[in-house]
Design a protein around this motif. Structure first.
Motif, PDB file in Angstrom:
ATOM      1  N   LEU A 102       0.869  -1.170   0.000  1.00 55.21           N
ATOM      2  CA  LEU A 102       0.000   0.000   0.000  1.00 55.21           C
ATOM      3  C   LEU A 102       0.908   1.222   0.000  1.00 55.21           C
ATOM      4  CD1 LEU A 102      -1.486  -2.422   1.449  1.00 55.21           C
ATOM      5  CD2 LEU A 102      -2.915  -0.691   2.488  1.00 55.21           C
ATOM      6  N   VAL A 103       0.701   2.106  -0.964  1.00 54.63           N
ATOM      7  CA  VAL A 103       1.551   3.294  -1.084  1.00 54.63           C
ATOM      8  C   VAL A 103       0.797   4.515  -0.563  1.00 54.63           C
ATOM      9  CG1 VAL A 103       2.842   4.776  -2.659  1.00 54.63           C
ATOM     10  CG2 VAL A 103       2.738   2.310  -3.080  1.00 54.63           C
ATOM     11  N   GLY A 104       1.440   5.208   0.380  1.00 55.73           N
ATOM     12  CA  GLY A 104       0.865   6.414   0.964  1.00 55.73           C
ATOM     13  C   GLY A 104       0.446   6.156   2.399  1.00 55.73           C
ATOM     14  N   LEU A 130      -1.448  -9.324   9.694  1.00 52.59           N
ATOM     15  CA  LEU A 130      -0.997  -7.954   9.443  1.00 52.59           C
ATOM     16  C   LEU A 130       0.315  -7.931   8.660  1.00 52.59           C
ATOM     17  CD1 LEU A 130      -1.853  -6.354  12.887  1.00 52.59           C
ATOM     18  CD2 LEU A 130      -3.129  -6.144  10.734  1.00 52.59           C
ATOM     19  N   GLU A 131       0.982  -9.065   8.580  1.00 52.36           N
ATOM     20  CA  GLU A 131       2.232  -9.168   7.825  1.00 52.36           C
ATOM     21  C   GLU A 131       2.000  -9.520   6.353  1.00 52.36           C
ATOM     22  OE1 GLU A 131       4.752 -11.858   9.991  1.00 52.36           O
ATOM     23  OE2 GLU A 131       4.388 -10.774  11.860  1.00 52.36           O
ATOM     24  N   LEU A 132       0.748  -9.683   5.951  1.00 51.79           N
ATOM     25  CA  LEU A 132       0.434 -10.027   4.561  1.00 51.79           C
ATOM     26  C   LEU A 132       0.542  -8.826   3.634  1.00 51.79           C
ATOM     27  CD1 LEU A 132      -2.610 -12.408   5.111  1.00 51.79           C
ATOM     28  CD2 LEU A 132      -0.219 -13.026   4.628  1.00 51.79           C
ATOM     29  N   PHE A 133       0.720  -7.639   4.205  1.00 53.76           N
ATOM     30  CA  PHE A 133       0.862  -6.436   3.396  1.00 53.76           C
ATOM     31  C   PHE A 133       1.866  -5.503   4.049  1.00 53.76           C
ATOM     32  CE2 PHE A 133      -2.670  -5.810   6.299  1.00 53.76           C
ATOM     33  CZ  PHE A 133      -2.410  -4.570   6.851  1.00 53.76           C
ATOM     34  N   SER A 134       2.392  -4.605   3.237  1.00 53.87           N
ATOM     35  CA  SER A 134       3.333  -3.584   3.697  1.00 53.87           C
ATOM     36  C   SER A 134       2.777  -2.222   3.336  1.00 53.87           C
ATOM     37  CB  SER A 134       4.685  -3.751   3.002  1.00 53.87           C
ATOM     38  OG  SER A 134       5.205  -5.032   3.218  1.00 53.87           O
ATOM     39  N   VAL A 135       3.185  -1.205   4.086  1.00 52.88           N
ATOM     40  CA  VAL A 135       2.771   0.162   3.794  1.00 52.88           C
ATOM     41  C   VAL A 135       4.034   0.999   3.627  1.00 52.88           C
ATOM     42  CG1 VAL A 135       1.360   2.113   4.527  1.00 52.88           C
ATOM     43  CG2 VAL A 135       0.737  -0.199   5.255  1.00 52.88           C
ATOM     44  N   VAL A 136       4.121   1.700   2.512  1.00 50.80           N
ATOM     45  CA  VAL A 136       5.292   2.516   2.192  1.00 50.80           C
ATOM     46  C   VAL A 136       4.831   3.892   1.703  1.00 50.80           C
ATOM     47  CG1 VAL A 136       6.647   0.447   1.587  1.00 50.80           C
ATOM     48  CG2 VAL A 136       5.473   1.737  -0.211  1.00 50.80           C
ATOM     49  N   ASP A 137       5.805   4.765   1.482  1.00 47.83           N
ATOM     50  CA  ASP A 137       5.468   6.113   1.010  1.00 47.83           C
ATOM     51  C   ASP A 137       5.916   6.412  -0.414  1.00 47.83           C
ATOM     52  OD1 ASP A 137       3.897   7.550   2.865  1.00 47.83           O
ATOM     53  OD2 ASP A 137       5.615   7.776   4.191  1.00 47.83           O
ATOM     54  N   THR A 138       6.868   5.654  -0.954  1.00 47.79           N
ATOM     55  CA  THR A 138       7.413   6.014  -2.267  1.00 47.79           C
ATOM     56  C   THR A 138       7.361   4.840  -3.236  1.00 47.79           C
ATOM     57  OG1 THR A 138       9.692   5.352  -1.762  1.00 47.79           O
ATOM     58  CG2 THR A 138       9.037   7.614  -1.144  1.00 47.79           C
ATOM     59  N   ALA A 139       7.439   5.184  -4.502  1.00 42.72           N
ATOM     60  CA  ALA A 139       7.498   4.157  -5.544  1.00 42.72           C
ATOM     61  C   ALA A 139       8.736   3.290  -5.366  1.00 42.72           C
ATOM     62  CB  ALA A 139       7.496   4.810  -6.926  1.00 42.72           C
ATOM     63  N   GLU A 140       9.840   3.904  -4.996  1.00 37.09           N
ATOM     64  CA  GLU A 140      11.090   3.160  -4.807  1.00 37.09           C
ATOM     65  C   GLU A 140      10.941   2.127  -3.689  1.00 37.09           C
ATOM     66  OE1 GLU A 140      11.737   6.818  -6.943  1.00 37.09           O
ATOM     67  OE2 GLU A 140      10.899   6.555  -4.936  1.00 37.09           O
ATOM     68  N   GLU A 141      10.287   2.519  -2.601  1.00 37.01           N
ATOM     69  CA  GLU A 141      10.054   1.580  -1.503  1.00 37.01           C
ATOM     70  C   GLU A 141       9.133   0.439  -1.938  1.00 37.01           C
ATOM     71  OE1 GLU A 141       9.913   3.876   2.664  1.00 37.01           O
ATOM     72  OE2 GLU A 141       8.626   4.789   1.105  1.00 37.01           O
ATOM     73  N   ALA A 142       8.141   0.747  -2.748  1.00 35.49           N
ATOM     74  CA  ALA A 142       7.222  -0.281  -3.233  1.00 35.49           C
ATOM     75  C   ALA A 142       7.965  -1.304  -4.088  1.00 35.49           C
ATOM     76  CB  ALA A 142       6.083   0.359  -4.033  1.00 35.49           C
ATOM     77  N   VAL A 143       8.779  -0.825  -5.003  1.00 35.06           N
ATOM     78  CA  VAL A 143       9.558  -1.728  -5.862  1.00 35.06           C
ATOM     79  C   VAL A 143      10.528  -2.550  -5.020  1.00 35.06           C
ATOM     80  CG1 VAL A 143      11.284  -1.823  -7.709  1.00 35.06           C
ATOM     81  CG2 VAL A 143       9.296  -0.325  -7.931  1.00 35.06           C
ATOM     82  N   ARG A 144      11.182  -1.914  -4.070  1.00 31.41           N
ATOM     83  CA  ARG A 144      12.131  -2.619  -3.195  1.00 31.41           C
ATOM     84  C   ARG A 144      11.420  -3.720  -2.400  1.00 31.41           C
ATOM     85  NH1 ARG A 144      14.927   1.392  -1.651  1.00 31.41           N
ATOM     86  NH2 ARG A 144      13.556   2.084   0.026  1.00 31.41           N
ATOM     87  N   THR A 145      10.221  -3.436  -1.914  1.00 29.67           N
ATOM     88  CA  THR A 145       9.449  -4.423  -1.157  1.00 29.67           C
ATOM     89  C   THR A 145       9.167  -5.654  -2.014  1.00 29.67           C
ATOM     90  OG1 THR A 145       8.459  -2.699   0.212  1.00 29.67           O
ATOM     91  CG2 THR A 145       7.300  -4.807   0.116  1.00 29.67           C
ATOM     92  N   ILE A 146       8.773  -5.426  -3.253  1.00 29.75           N
ATOM     93  CA  ILE A 146       8.470  -6.553  -4.145  1.00 29.75           C
ATOM     94  C   ILE A 146       9.731  -7.316  -4.519  1.00 29.75           C
ATOM     95  CG2 ILE A 146       7.644  -7.144  -6.471  1.00 29.75           C
ATOM     96  CD1 ILE A 146       5.449  -5.043  -6.034  1.00 29.75           C
TER      97      ILE A 146
END
Length: 159
Positions: A102-104, A130-146
């Motif tokens: 989840l971004v934002g 609650l560990e089935l998803f992550s919450v980040v703020d940036t596109a870079e963090e989203a890509v890194r998570t994946i």
């Protein structure tokens, strides 16, 4: 990175994702929903990679079947529907686990707080859910998570 970008095919954030894939030389797929008052497909979907649907449940099944990860950006009920469907299918082992991001943080904070304070407290989910998803703020963090997920799980069973 070799991932296909698959969106709902519409304007706005979906168009931006398809446009990014298009100009980066990646694959860009659109799963458009036919609605009398809504979207037309955006122009950045690869030729022959646009599928139009009349029913949300069929479209959602295609998202679930062919996704290797979800990046959920701020959206409405459709976004919430697709997000909770993915989490539920992974939680119940009906779908192989994939990263859900989840971004934002500010946008999603109220929902996350409600899940923790109500859904978890009422024991309708477990702490591990609650560990089935992550919450980040940036596109870079989203890509890194994946990408980190696939470094960890690429050669192992996901459950």
């Amino acid at each position: 990175l070799g991932f296909t970008v698959m969106t709902g095919g519409g304007p706005g954030i979906m168009e931006a994702a398809n446009k990014g894939a298009h100009f980066a030389g990646g694959k860009s797929v659109g799963l458009n929903i036919n609605l009398p008052f809504e979207q037309n497909p955006n122009p950045f979907i690869d030729r022959n990679k646009l599928i139009n649907f009349n029913f949300f449940y069929v479209r959602k099944t295609m998202f679930m079947r062919y996704s290797m990860g979800f990046i959920a950006l701020p959206g409405g009920f459709g976004t919430l529907d697709e997000l909770t469907e993915a989490i539920t299918l992974i939680q119940t082992h009906k779908l192989v686990r994939f990263p859900i991001v989840l971004v934002g943080k500010e946008y999603w904070l109220g929902l996350i707080e409600w899940i923790r304070s109500t859904v978890l407290t009422e024991r309708n989910i477990s702490q591990e859910d609650l560990e089935l998803f992550s919450v980040v703020d940036t596109a870079e963090e989203a890509v890194r998570t994946i990408t980190e997920f696939y470094k960890t799980y690429a050669l192992k069973p996901n459950f």
